[in-house]
Motif scaffolding. Sequence first.
Motif, short mmCIF file in Angstrom:
data_model
loop_
_atom_site.label_atom_id
_atom_site.label_comp_id
_atom_site.label_asym_id
_atom_site.label_seq_id
_atom_site.Cartn_x
_atom_site.Cartn_y
_atom_site.Cartn_z
N GLY A 180 12.05 3.75 -3.06
CA GLY A 180 13.40 3.78 -3.36
C GLY A 180 14.54 2.61 -3.13
N GLU A 181 13.96 1.94 -2.05
CA GLU A 181 14.33 0.67 -1.81
C GLU A 181 14.25 -0.48 -2.94
N GLU A 182 12.97 -0.66 -3.31
CA GLU A 182 12.72 -1.46 -4.38
C GLU A 182 13.30 -1.20 -5.68
N LEU A 183 13.28 0.28 -6.02
CA LEU A 183 13.83 0.52 -7.45
C LEU A 183 15.58 0.46 -7.25
N ARG A 184 16.16 0.52 -6.16
CA ARG A 184 17.39 0.26 -5.97
C ARG A 184 17.52 -1.13 -6.51
N LYS A 185 16.70 -2.13 -5.99
CA LYS A 185 17.05 -3.58 -6.39
C LYS A 185 16.87 -3.63 -7.78
N VAL A 186 15.90 -2.95 -8.44
CA VAL A 186 15.61 -3.05 -9.83
C VAL A 186 17.03 -2.62 -10.40
N ALA A 187 17.46 -1.07 -10.21
CA ALA A 187 18.53 -0.69 -10.84
C ALA A 187 19.83 -1.54 -10.73
N ASP A 188 20.09 -2.15 -9.60
CA ASP A 188 21.12 -3.31 -9.22
C ASP A 188 20.96 -4.22 -10.27
N ALA A 189 19.69 -4.96 -10.33
CA ALA A 189 19.64 -6.01 -11.30
C ALA A 189 19.94 -5.66 -12.86
N MET A 190 19.49 -4.42 -13.06
CA MET A 190 19.93 -4.04 -14.52
C MET A 190 21.29 -3.67 -14.72
N THR A 191 21.77 -3.34 -13.66
CA THR A 191 23.49 -3.21 -13.62
C THR A 191 24.20 -4.57 -13.80
N LEU A 192 23.60 -5.52 -13.30
CA LEU A 192 24.21 -6.60 -13.46
C LEU A 192 23.84 -7.59 -14.67
N GLY A 193 23.25 -6.79 -15.71
CA GLY A 193 22.80 -7.44 -17.06
C GLY A 193 21.37 -7.77 -17.19
N ARG A 246 17.05 3.14 -17.72
CA ARG A 246 18.01 2.68 -16.62
C ARG A 246 18.42 3.55 -15.72
N THR A 247 18.75 4.67 -16.35
CA THR A 247 19.24 5.99 -15.78
C THR A 247 18.19 6.53 -14.89
N ALA A 248 16.79 6.57 -15.51
CA ALA A 248 15.83 7.24 -14.78
C ALA A 248 15.43 6.45 -13.62
N VAL A 249 15.30 5.05 -13.79
CA VAL A 249 15.14 4.14 -12.64
C VAL A 249 16.05 4.45 -11.57
N GLY A 250 17.53 4.44 -11.81
CA GLY A 250 18.38 4.75 -10.79
C GLY A 250 18.45 6.12 -10.11
N MET A 251 17.84 7.08 -10.86
CA MET A 251 17.52 8.45 -10.37
C MET A 251 16.15 8.31 -9.47
N ALA A 252 15.23 7.65 -9.67
CA ALA A 252 14.23 7.67 -8.95
C ALA A 252 14.40 6.73 -7.71
N ALA A 253 15.14 6.00 -7.80
CA ALA A 253 15.54 5.27 -6.63
C ALA A 253 16.36 6.09 -5.68
N GLU A 254 17.09 6.95 -5.92
CA GLU A 254 17.67 7.86 -5.06
C GLU A 254 16.89 9.05 -4.55
N GLU A 255 15.68 9.63 -5.47
CA GLU A 255 15.11 10.58 -4.75
C GLU A 255 13.99 10.19 -4.00
N GLU A 292 0.78 -1.33 -0.02
CA GLU A 292 0.05 0.08 0.06
C GLU A 292 0.89 1.01 -0.07
N ARG A 293 1.81 1.24 0.61
CA ARG A 293 2.82 2.28 0.66
C ARG A 293 3.47 2.61 -0.70
N PHE A 294 3.81 1.51 -1.11
CA PHE A 294 4.30 1.54 -2.74
C PHE A 294 3.40 1.99 -3.50
#
Length: 312
Positions: free
Chosen positions: A174-187, A159-168, A135-137
């Motif tokens: 923010g935590e969930e988008l950081r996981k998404v950005a890390d997954a995309m960074t790993l390929g 990909r860059t937009a997702v990482g920016m949203a994770a920081e803001e 619900e919070r998400f």
Amino acid sequence: MNTPTMALAVLGVTGLALVLGVWGLHAWSGGRADRAALVDRLADVPAAERHAVPFAGLDRRVRRTDWGRRLAARLAATGTDLTPGQFTAAALGVVGGAWLVADIVLAPFFGPIAALLAAWAVSSFLGWRRRVRTERFIAQLPELARVLANATQAGLALRTAVGMAAEELEAPAGEELRKVADAMTLGHSIEDAMAELQERLPSRELVVLVTTLVLSSRAGGSVVESLRNLTVTLEERKETRREIRTQMSQVTVTAYAVPVIGIGSLLLLDRIMPGSLGAMTGSGAGRIAVLVALGLYVVGFALIRRMSRIDV
């Protein structure tokens, strides 16, 4: 061999044995620590949880089982810091405590019933925490879509937009988008990373957002316009969900008040007539009547909760 020479030989052998014993103990403890670290890495235990964690041994044993791996996934979806071992220990303590309290306060017959209810409550706690996090998400989705639209309009890649949203954005978005950005960074592809996010926090609003992002990245098109339209839609759904939750709050309270009244009646009866619950559950007819009454309370609770659940 004279006595002094024999004494020196004994002291030398003893000293050598002590040195070898200390060396062997050190090697054994180091090997055990390396083995535990290897097991933790294979079980995907976060680095912060590998040292000085209560119930670390129980946690390693639980993670080796299929149930433990599913439990770890459920705990990760709730955003809690508890490990599977800690949650298992807490659950066993709650179940055992409920059995003991019901046995002492009510009657021995109510001990197993209280333990079953406690086990259900512990399992429901995880579902409740996951719903709260979801619900919070969902409440942050309009802001998430707005940030992605602004970043995309500025010419940034998705990909860059997702990482920016994770920081803001704050947690949990923010935590969930950081996981998404890390997954995309790993390929991982955007489809796979977003699919994992949907598994952790399932919701219709997130499905719409993920579908929009995936289709835009795959087929092209006006990503900015799609995200801005989606922002308006998510805002409207957010207000609708809030109105429905407010209108159904009385029904929700009623669902929990019904079993509380039943348990309170038992406590009041035992207070007025001490020993009445033990006498009532001392016969087969009394046990059947209690079980039927408890079953009716459970059915009533489930029906009221089902009536108050409206999917938007």
